[in-house]
Each structure stands twice: as structure tokens, then as C-alpha cells.
Design a protein around this motif. Sequence first.
Motif, PDB file in Angstrom:
ATOM      1  N   GLU A 188      13.334  -5.998 -10.196  1.00 29.78           N
ATOM      2  CA  GLU A 188      14.697  -6.538 -10.171  1.00 29.78           C
ATOM      3  C   GLU A 188      15.704  -5.529 -10.719  1.00 29.78           C
ATOM      4  O   GLU A 188      16.768  -5.322 -10.127  1.00 29.78           O
ATOM      5  N   ILE A 189      15.363  -4.895 -11.833  1.00 29.48           N
ATOM      6  CA  ILE A 189      16.278  -3.929 -12.446  1.00 29.48           C
ATOM      7  C   ILE A 189      16.470  -2.718 -11.541  1.00 29.48           C
ATOM      8  O   ILE A 189      17.602  -2.224 -11.361  1.00 29.48           O
ATOM      9  N   GLU A 190      15.387  -2.223 -10.951  1.00 34.00           N
ATOM     10  CA  GLU A 190      15.485  -1.080 -10.040  1.00 34.00           C
ATOM     11  C   GLU A 190      16.334  -1.422  -8.819  1.00 34.00           C
ATOM     12  O   GLU A 190      17.148  -0.611  -8.365  1.00 34.00           O
ATOM     13  N   SER A 191      16.155  -2.615  -8.294  1.00 37.97           N
ATOM     14  CA  SER A 191      16.920  -3.039  -7.112  1.00 37.97           C
ATOM     15  C   SER A 191      18.400  -3.141  -7.429  1.00 37.97           C
ATOM     16  O   SER A 191      19.252  -2.645  -6.669  1.00 37.97           O
ATOM     17  N   LEU A 192      18.723  -3.779  -8.551  1.00 41.61           N
ATOM     18  CA  LEU A 192      20.127  -3.910  -8.929  1.00 41.61           C
ATOM     19  C   LEU A 192      20.741  -2.547  -9.258  1.00 41.61           C
ATOM     20  O   LEU A 192      21.909  -2.290  -8.940  1.00 41.61           O
ATOM     21  N   GLY A 193      19.942  -1.678  -9.865  1.00 44.82           N
ATOM     22  CA  GLY A 193      20.435  -0.332 -10.171  1.00 44.82           C
ATOM     23  C   GLY A 193      20.721   0.466  -8.918  1.00 44.82           C
ATOM     24  O   GLY A 193      21.751   1.146  -8.812  1.00 44.82           O
ATOM     25  N   MET A 194      19.814   0.391  -7.937  1.00 43.30           N
ATOM     26  CA  MET A 194      20.042   1.090  -6.667  1.00 43.30           C
ATOM     27  C   MET A 194      21.276   0.542  -5.976  1.00 43.30           C
ATOM     28  O   MET A 194      22.070   1.294  -5.397  1.00 43.30           O
ATOM     29  N   ASN A 195      21.455  -0.770  -6.054  1.00 43.90           N
ATOM     30  CA  ASN A 195      22.599  -1.387  -5.391  1.00 43.90           C
ATOM     31  C   ASN A 195      23.919  -0.925  -6.002  1.00 43.90           C
ATOM     32  O   ASN A 195      24.897  -0.695  -5.294  1.00 43.90           O
ATOM     33  N   LEU A 196      23.950  -0.786  -7.320  1.00 45.32           N
ATOM     34  CA  LEU A 196      25.166  -0.314  -7.987  1.00 45.32           C
ATOM     35  C   LEU A 196      25.419   1.162  -7.703  1.00 45.32           C
ATOM     36  O   LEU A 196      26.557   1.579  -7.471  1.00 45.32           O
ATOM     37  N   VAL A 198      24.108   3.202  -5.164  1.00 46.96           N
ATOM     38  CA  VAL A 198      24.272   3.590  -3.760  1.00 46.96           C
ATOM     39  C   VAL A 198      25.453   2.856  -3.126  1.00 46.96           C
ATOM     40  O   VAL A 198      26.317   3.470  -2.501  1.00 46.96           O
ATOM     41  N   TYR A 199      25.491   1.542  -3.258  1.00 48.39           N
ATOM     42  CA  TYR A 199      26.549   0.695  -2.698  1.00 48.39           C
ATOM     43  C   TYR A 199      26.866   1.085  -1.251  1.00 48.39           C
ATOM     44  O   TYR A 199      27.989   1.441  -0.894  1.00 48.39           O
ATOM     45  N   ALA A 200      25.851   1.070  -0.420  1.00 45.95           N
ATOM     46  CA  ALA A 200      25.999   1.383   1.006  1.00 45.95           C
ATOM     47  C   ALA A 200      24.841   0.719   1.728  1.00 45.95           C
ATOM     48  O   ALA A 200      23.737   1.257   1.761  1.00 45.95           O
ATOM     49  N   ALA A 234      20.043   9.372   3.983  1.00 38.87           N
ATOM     50  CA  ALA A 234      21.192   8.671   3.390  1.00 38.87           C
ATOM     51  C   ALA A 234      22.492   9.396   3.704  1.00 38.87           C
ATOM     52  O   ALA A 234      23.512   8.770   4.028  1.00 38.87           O
ATOM     53  N   LEU A 235      22.455  10.732   3.636  1.00 40.15           N
ATOM     54  CA  LEU A 235      23.645  11.522   3.939  1.00 40.15           C
ATOM     55  C   LEU A 235      24.059  11.344   5.398  1.00 40.15           C
ATOM     56  O   LEU A 235      25.242  11.143   5.706  1.00 40.15           O
ATOM     57  N   TYR A 273      34.488   5.320  -3.937  1.00 35.79           N
ATOM     58  CA  TYR A 273      33.275   4.535  -4.190  1.00 35.79           C
ATOM     59  C   TYR A 273      33.346   3.179  -3.492  1.00 35.79           C
ATOM     60  O   TYR A 273      32.341   2.667  -2.985  1.00 35.79           O
ATOM     61  N   LEU A 274      34.533   2.593  -3.431  1.00 38.39           N
ATOM     62  CA  LEU A 274      34.701   1.249  -2.891  1.00 38.39           C
ATOM     63  C   LEU A 274      34.887   1.222  -1.378  1.00 38.39           C
ATOM     64  O   LEU A 274      34.864   0.148  -0.779  1.00 38.39           O
TER      65      LEU A 274
END
Length: 234
Positions: free
Chosen positions: A41-49, A51-53, A77-78, A108-109
Motif C-alpha cells: 500500500e505504501i509503495e503504491s501510494l508513493g509511486m502515485n504521488l 509519478v502522477y501519470a 515512462a519517458l 507537475y499538475l
Amino acid sequence: MESAFRHGAREGVRDFLPLSVGLVPWAVVTGIAMRSIGLSEIESLGMNLLVYAGTAQLGTLPLIAAGAPLWLIMLTALALNLRFIIFSASIAPLFAGRSGAERLASSYLLVDGVYAICAEKALKSGDAQWRWGYFIAPSIFNWVMWQLFVAFGVFGAEFVPHDWSLEFMVTIALMVMVLPMVRTRPMLVAALAGGLGAVLLRGLPLRLGVVAGIVIGIGAGFVAERWQQRRGAA
């Protein structure tokens, strides 16, 4: 009287709201997909914050799960995010006079949906404060929705039966996001060429067919735009 910034912010959220519906299933499936490859869960939320893409996240997850080399994950990803260079260049006039911090936050947004709905209207306005509100308010709204529903998918993943096929939800969500952007011939050519190329080259190792499809789409769109400009000048 209402400030120009608040007026722009209200209009931006109102214009973006119908498109944001497609964000919900995409975000939920992204959260489930991150958990399904073994991320905590922490890794998933961290990646989401970080990467945000959504496209880059979903595109790189199979590579992460397969233990692909880091350079390939980063290259994928690039490639998946190359479009944001074009997006940011086209809306650069919106940020004339903004601080470095505001520009950094805006980069970022920046997301497809806000660009597709808000860019053209914002560029036509001569009021810098209205433009800023019109861009930043729906961008923040999108960020909050994305984080919320990805988290819903992350923490709800264990309750979703493994035999449910949710890929179609991502496809529908992406179509909702992409269709408003395909309003010109070069964009249509790029979308068709890129999609067809990715399908035809799907057998390439390490899922490089997606990267190849992106390159084909960018090239086809560039050629179509140059052809259209020459035809218009003739």
C-alpha cells in the motif's frame, strides 16, 4: 466583485467536471493494478504521488512485474509522457509573469484532461489572473480526485475477485480523455498511426511495441501537420 482568479477557477472546474467522470474508473484500476503486481500500500501510494501519470504508471507496471531493467522502465515512462513537452510548450504563454514555484507546480499538475478542456479557452483570455485560476483550479481538482480514487483502488484491491477483467474500464476511461483532443487532422492521424503501430508491433519483446507505436504516432502527426501547413500556404 468576484476576483478574476476566483472567477477563472470556478469556470475551469465547471468546464472540466464532465470529463472528470472518466477519471474515476481509470484511477481505481490503476490502484488495483499496482497492488496486483506485488507493491505494498505504501509503495503504491508513493509511486502515485511521485509519478502522477496514469498512462506511464499502467505502462510501466508490467515491466516492473517482469523484472525489466531500470533503463527500459525509465525509457518507457519517458516515451509515454513525451506528449507533455508539446503540451507545456503550447501553453507556456499562460504562465508569463508567474513565479518559478508556480511554474514548477503547474508542470507537475499538468494532465491530458485539463489541457484538452482548458488550454484553448485560457490562451484566448488576456487576463493573467483569470487564466491562472482557470488552469490551476481544475488541475488541483484532478490531482485530488486521482489521489483519492487510486487510494480507493489500492486499499480495495484485496476485495476485488481475481477473475474480474477490469482492463476495459481503463480503455473506456482513456477514450473519454483522448477524444476531446482529437479535433484536428494531425492529431487524428497521430492517434490512428500510433494505435495501429502499437497493435501491429505488440509482439516485440519487453513490450517495446508500445514505445514503437508512440514514435510512429509522433512522426505521423508531425508529417501530417507539415503537410497541412504547406497545403494551406499553397
